[in-house]
Design a protein around this motif. Sequence first.
Motif, PDB file in Angstrom:
ATOM      1  N   CYS A 124      -0.681   3.776  13.621  1.00  0.00           N
ATOM      2  CA  CYS A 124      -1.281   2.741  12.782  1.00  0.00           C
ATOM      3  C   CYS A 124      -2.761   2.530  13.070  1.00  0.00           C
ATOM      4  O   CYS A 124      -3.416   1.738  12.406  1.00  0.00           O
ATOM      5  N   VAL A 125      -3.298   3.218  14.073  1.00  0.00           N
ATOM      6  CA  VAL A 125      -4.723   3.165  14.399  1.00  0.00           C
ATOM      7  C   VAL A 125      -5.243   4.597  14.437  1.00  0.00           C
ATOM      8  O   VAL A 125      -4.644   5.470  15.073  1.00  0.00           O
ATOM      9  N   GLY A 126      -6.366   4.841  13.768  1.00  0.00           N
ATOM     10  CA  GLY A 126      -6.912   6.196  13.699  1.00  0.00           C
ATOM     11  C   GLY A 126      -6.560   6.856  12.378  1.00  0.00           C
ATOM     12  O   GLY A 126      -5.495   6.621  11.803  1.00  0.00           O
ATOM     13  N   THR A 127      -7.470   7.699  11.887  1.00  0.00           N
ATOM     14  CA  THR A 127      -7.284   8.367  10.600  1.00  0.00           C
ATOM     15  C   THR A 127      -6.280   9.499  10.702  1.00  0.00           C
ATOM     16  O   THR A 127      -6.289  10.269  11.666  1.00  0.00           O
ATOM     17  N   VAL A 128      -5.425   9.607   9.682  1.00  0.00           N
ATOM     18  CA  VAL A 128      -4.559  10.778   9.522  1.00  0.00           C
ATOM     19  C   VAL A 128      -5.210  11.654   8.458  1.00  0.00           C
ATOM     20  O   VAL A 128      -5.206  11.324   7.271  1.00  0.00           O
ATOM     21  N   LEU A 129      -5.814  12.743   8.891  1.00  0.00           N
ATOM     22  CA  LEU A 129      -6.532  13.646   7.983  1.00  0.00           C
ATOM     23  C   LEU A 129      -5.565  14.621   7.325  1.00  0.00           C
ATOM     24  O   LEU A 129      -4.684  15.173   7.984  1.00  0.00           O
ATOM     25  N   ARG A 130      -5.740  14.836   6.032  1.00  0.00           N
ATOM     26  CA  ARG A 130      -4.963  15.851   5.314  1.00  0.00           C
ATOM     27  C   ARG A 130      -5.724  17.173   5.357  1.00  0.00           C
ATOM     28  O   ARG A 130      -6.884  17.243   4.943  1.00  0.00           O
ATOM     29  N   PRO A 187      -8.698   7.458  -6.436  1.00  0.00           N
ATOM     30  CA  PRO A 187      -7.316   7.766  -6.032  1.00  0.00           C
ATOM     31  C   PRO A 187      -7.015   7.219  -4.640  1.00  0.00           C
ATOM     32  O   PRO A 187      -7.892   7.106  -3.790  1.00  0.00           O
ATOM     33  N   LEU A 188      -5.749   6.892  -4.427  1.00  0.00           N
ATOM     34  CA  LEU A 188      -5.319   6.412  -3.118  1.00  0.00           C
ATOM     35  C   LEU A 188      -4.987   7.563  -2.185  1.00  0.00           C
ATOM     36  O   LEU A 188      -5.041   7.406  -0.962  1.00  0.00           O
ATOM     37  N   HIS A 189      -4.632   8.726  -2.747  1.00  0.00           N
ATOM     38  CA  HIS A 189      -4.213   9.868  -1.939  1.00  0.00           C
ATOM     39  C   HIS A 189      -4.746  11.158  -2.544  1.00  0.00           C
ATOM     40  O   HIS A 189      -4.764  11.318  -3.764  1.00  0.00           O
ATOM     41  N   LEU A 190      -5.165  12.082  -1.701  1.00  0.00           N
ATOM     42  CA  LEU A 190      -5.618  13.388  -2.193  1.00  0.00           C
ATOM     43  C   LEU A 190      -4.443  14.261  -2.606  1.00  0.00           C
ATOM     44  O   LEU A 190      -4.576  15.143  -3.449  1.00  0.00           O
ATOM     45  N   THR A 226      -9.771  -1.679  -5.070  1.00  0.00           N
ATOM     46  CA  THR A 226      -9.275  -0.579  -4.236  1.00  0.00           C
ATOM     47  C   THR A 226      -9.895  -0.741  -2.865  1.00  0.00           C
ATOM     48  O   THR A 226     -11.113  -0.648  -2.707  1.00  0.00           O
ATOM     49  N   LEU A 227      -9.052  -1.056  -1.884  1.00  0.00           N
ATOM     50  CA  LEU A 227      -9.504  -1.320  -0.525  1.00  0.00           C
ATOM     51  C   LEU A 227      -9.158  -0.150   0.383  1.00  0.00           C
ATOM     52  O   LEU A 227      -8.096   0.478   0.234  1.00  0.00           O
ATOM     53  N   GLU A 228     -10.053   0.124   1.345  1.00  0.00           N
ATOM     54  CA  GLU A 228      -9.765   1.186   2.304  1.00  0.00           C
ATOM     55  C   GLU A 228     -10.193   0.771   3.700  1.00  0.00           C
ATOM     56  O   GLU A 228     -11.124  -0.030   3.893  1.00  0.00           O
ATOM     57  N   ILE A 261     -12.827  10.448   0.305  1.00  0.00           N
ATOM     58  CA  ILE A 261     -11.774  10.726   1.281  1.00  0.00           C
ATOM     59  C   ILE A 261     -12.039  12.086   1.915  1.00  0.00           C
ATOM     60  O   ILE A 261     -12.302  13.069   1.215  1.00  0.00           O
ATOM     61  N   TRP A 262     -11.965  12.156   3.250  1.00  0.00           N
ATOM     62  CA  TRP A 262     -12.176  13.422   3.935  1.00  0.00           C
ATOM     63  C   TRP A 262     -10.984  14.354   3.720  1.00  0.00           C
ATOM     64  O   TRP A 262      -9.830  13.927   3.802  1.00  0.00           O
TER      65      TRP A 262
END
Length: 482
Positions: free
Chosen positions: A251-257, A233-236, A396-398, A290-291
């Motif tokens: 645009c830099v750094g992870t956005v954690l859900r 999946p692309l999104h949780l 699927t790229l991440e 995905i975290w």
Amino acid sequence: MEAAAAAARERKRPREGDGAPSAVVAAGEAQYVYLPIADALKAPGARVCLFAAISEIGATVRSRGTDFTLTLRIADQSRPAGISVTFFADNTALLPYVRSGGDVISLHNVVITMHGEFFVTFNKKFSSFALFEGRESTKCSPYQSSMKYHGSKHDNELLNQMRIWLTYNPPGMKDLELQLRSLKADTTFDLVCKVLHVHENNGEWIFYVWDGTDTPAAEFQAILDAEAVESSPLHLEGAPPPREVLCTMPCVGTVLRVFANRFFKEVFHLQKNIYWARFCNISCKQEFGIWKGMLSPSSRLRLLSHEDASVVDRLKIYDSRIANQVHRQPMASLLEASNVSDVEYETAGYTTLMESLTHEQVTHKFKTLVRVVAAYPCRASELRLLLTGSFCLRLTLEDPTARIHAYVHKDDGAKFFGGFLTAEALIKKMNKLLGIPEENEEGVPLIRNPPWIWFCLKSYRLDKNDPWGSRRYRVFGTEIRD
């Protein structure tokens, strides 16, 4: 005579709610008697003076009446666990504005109250306060004080003692306070981060949080079945945020859900995309690599000022990171020099996937550094057909900012793999992309760790009437080495 004197002393003694001040006058100057919190709790109803450190900062809300209210938690040597202080004021400007957790507050003529547990009440008619920097500082003057506050010459000595105590006993700080770059699964910890967006769906709340660092790159358990790497999946959260929300995110750094199944009163403040917060007793796990953050019944949210020491430290790290083109790249990739691919845009700058997703134009080209976490198809027989122009390969790229699907079109398959190869050679290259080890010890679970690979990508649209909704990505100018 003795009876009259005793009666006079009794009249001067402070009674519960009688308005007697917690100070004595010596040589024309008020000398406030500050009690340790533990001793103050022995005098419920009486006015007391306290000198303590601020361990938690609550949200400013409107009371049931016309006042605004704020709750802080304060601690000292006598009561490290602290006690809550509730302030009331006619407007928010009259409430304490705490710059940082760990700052020091002086409270005059506050009342110890009990409703199930002890707490301190600040009465706007006769109580007063002053706020001081808690970190080592030469400044002994308050950075905010209420109109009725008057200090005394002994306050500086108390302030210095409190600062020394704070050096070794920072209140409210757990032994385990993590940044996104050091997340650990199945561990409870505190997380200081900016809340970028809050979304509610059928009673489940999702907090989109960020601190400028990247979450650790995940390893995947590889089952010896092609379907194990064909989809991811692309999104949780199912659907991603709307584009107008996505474009407000860094645009830099992870956005954690971070997911919660209950409401927090701080949500109304956090929806404004301006607040930093401390998530207390949070835990994390990985789903599909995905975290995912999770709030439990014991978790709490604490709003933080932009001047909070933890916030300032994180912003300094981020500013230093984006000032350097290399440091903008995924943190995990800095330790792994990727030599898996050759790209045409060798001299082009680096672009994160989030930068592309929020690009002002639907169609554009860029070079990026990503991992291939899934591929479809990936069976040898189907890959052979790809080289003949019968199939289109979906990867699927991440990177730390996002996941996307990118397609190797059927007429580009041979170029992407470096020629018309045998089935065995194709599988070997696909395994390299997916991070599947060539050999694995018997009895040990097969773990794959996709490498960081440079890709050239271009975005395009399928429907000119719905350009953003029909946008897709295509791989070009990229060749996988042997």
